[in-house]
Design a protein around this motif. Structure first.
Motif, short mmCIF file in Angstrom:
data_model
loop_
_atom_site.label_atom_id
_atom_site.label_comp_id
_atom_site.label_asym_id
_atom_site.label_seq_id
_atom_site.Cartn_x
_atom_site.Cartn_y
_atom_site.Cartn_z
N VAL A 25 0.86 -1.20 0.00
CA VAL A 25 0.00 0.00 0.00
C VAL A 25 0.89 1.25 0.00
O VAL A 25 2.12 1.13 0.09
CB VAL A 25 -0.95 0.04 1.23
N THR A 26 0.26 2.42 -0.05
CA THR A 26 1.05 3.66 -0.01
C THR A 26 1.31 4.05 1.46
O THR A 26 0.61 3.58 2.36
CB THR A 26 0.31 4.81 -0.70
N ARG A 27 2.31 4.92 1.64
CA ARG A 27 2.64 5.36 3.00
C ARG A 27 1.47 6.15 3.62
O ARG A 27 1.22 6.06 4.82
CB ARG A 27 3.90 6.24 2.94
N ASN A 28 0.75 6.89 2.75
CA ASN A 28 -0.40 7.66 3.24
C ASN A 28 -1.46 6.76 3.86
O ASN A 28 -2.13 7.14 4.81
CB ASN A 28 -1.03 8.47 2.10
N THR A 29 -1.60 5.56 3.28
CA THR A 29 -2.58 4.61 3.83
C THR A 29 -2.18 4.18 5.23
O THR A 29 -3.02 4.11 6.13
CB THR A 29 -2.71 3.40 2.88
N ARG B 63 -7.40 2.10 0.07
CA ARG B 63 -7.76 3.46 0.49
C ARG B 63 -7.94 4.38 -0.71
O ARG B 63 -8.94 5.10 -0.81
CB ARG B 63 -6.67 4.01 1.42
N ILE B 64 -6.98 4.34 -1.65
CA ILE B 64 -7.05 5.19 -2.85
C ILE B 64 -8.28 4.82 -3.67
O ILE B 64 -9.01 5.69 -4.15
CB ILE B 64 -5.75 5.05 -3.68
N ARG B 65 -8.54 3.51 -3.78
CA ARG B 65 -9.71 3.05 -4.55
C ARG B 65 -10.99 3.55 -3.89
O ARG B 65 -11.91 4.00 -4.56
CB ARG B 65 -9.68 1.52 -4.61
N SER B 193 -9.14 12.71 0.44
CA SER B 193 -7.75 12.37 0.80
C SER B 193 -7.37 13.01 2.12
O SER B 193 -6.62 12.43 2.90
CB SER B 193 -6.79 12.86 -0.29
N ARG B 194 -7.91 14.19 2.35
CA ARG B 194 -7.62 14.86 3.63
C ARG B 194 -8.41 14.21 4.77
O ARG B 194 -7.95 14.15 5.91
CB ARG B 194 -7.96 16.35 3.55
#
Lengths: 74, 196
Positions: A25-29, B63-65, B193-194
């Motif tokens: 996953v990304t670091r933001n996750t 999360r992005i999805r 995203s925030r």
């Protein structure tokens, strides 16, 4: 949903970036999960638990809230 | 050496290529060069496919999805309402067309070599009926008009371009719709995203 990722990471001396790469996953996750802003899927949850070599209930703990679900859907 | 591009760069390039191909198709239909789409469409597809080969690996986790799907859902919800309003406005504009006055013009070549023109404005729904004339202007010499005659002439000319204006209006509405949709979608992505 409360989690102990930050503590487990500290115990293993692992960075957020390293954990993110290990579970894909990304670091933001990872940041969002640690801050309890985002509820990960079961797949990600199990992957995190496997990385630390513990059970999923040792990483995540579900807390019933009085005025709604533990994670906001919207 | 292969240069890898980001996924967003690929998307922008694809949109630009598609717009270029679409404008070439529109131009070829207008001018009659029908060979252009035959060349432009496969060429456009080849460019997009070549770009796709050089896209960097995109990491799209849950999360992005989820953020993207929430943003898309909210954008869709707003655009269903806005789209319905815009469709009703455009449709009412089109069906109200017979309620506009009709302007016709008749050009006459005079004996002395000059051209005169008779411009007539008819009441809505009665084009060509002499009993429903709003006003009629006779331009004695088209090449030497006074100010009033020129205004009438330009109004008549504008009437002949009304169909083009309508097509343009549809095109601009679609383009503005897509642009505002993308902006709104981007805004929702930033917001979620925030939030997460």
């Amino acid at each position: 949903m409360k989690n102990r990722i930050k503590v487990l990471r500290a115990e293993c001396d692992m960075t957020q970036e390293a954990l993110a790469q290990l579970i894909g996953v990304t670091r933001n996750t990872i940041i969002s999960i640690e801050k309890d802003k985002y509820c990960p899927s079961m797949k990600i949850g199990f992957r995190i638990a496997r990385v630390f070599g513990v059970g999923i209930e040792d990483v995540f703990a579900y807390e019933e809230e009085k005025d709604g679900p533990a994670c906001d859907d919207n | 050496m292969v240069i890898l591009m980001k996924y967003n760069t690929f998307l922008i390039l694809s949109v630009l290529t598609s717009c270029l191909v679409a404008s070439l198709i529109g131009w070829s239909i207008a001018t009659g060069y029908l060979i252009i789409p035959v060349i432009a469409i496969p060429l456009g597809v080849m460019v997009i496919l070549a770009c796709r080969q050089n896209v960097d690996v995109v990491l799209r986790d849950d999360r992005i999805r989820e953020i993207h799907s929430l943003a898309a859902l909210r954008t869709l919800e707003i655009y269903v309402i806005l789209g319905a309003i815009c469709a009703v406005i455009l449709y009412s504009y089109i069906i109200s067309d017979p309620l506009f006055p009709t302007i016709t013009g008749r050009s006459i070549l005079n004996d002395n070599g000059t051209r005169s023109m008779e411009i007539t404005m008819y009441e809505p729904g009665f084009p060509g009926n002499p009993e429903h004339i709003i006003r009629s202007t006779n331009i004695h010499n088209v090449d030497a008009m006074n100010e009033f005659e020129a205004m009438e002439y330009s109004e008549f000319r504008r009437e002949s371009f009304l169909d083009n204006e309508r097509k343009g209006l549809v095109g601009i509405t679609l383009a503005c719709g897509i642009i505002s949709q993308l902006v709104l979608f981007g805004g929702f992505i930033l917001y979620y995203s925030r939030k997460y």
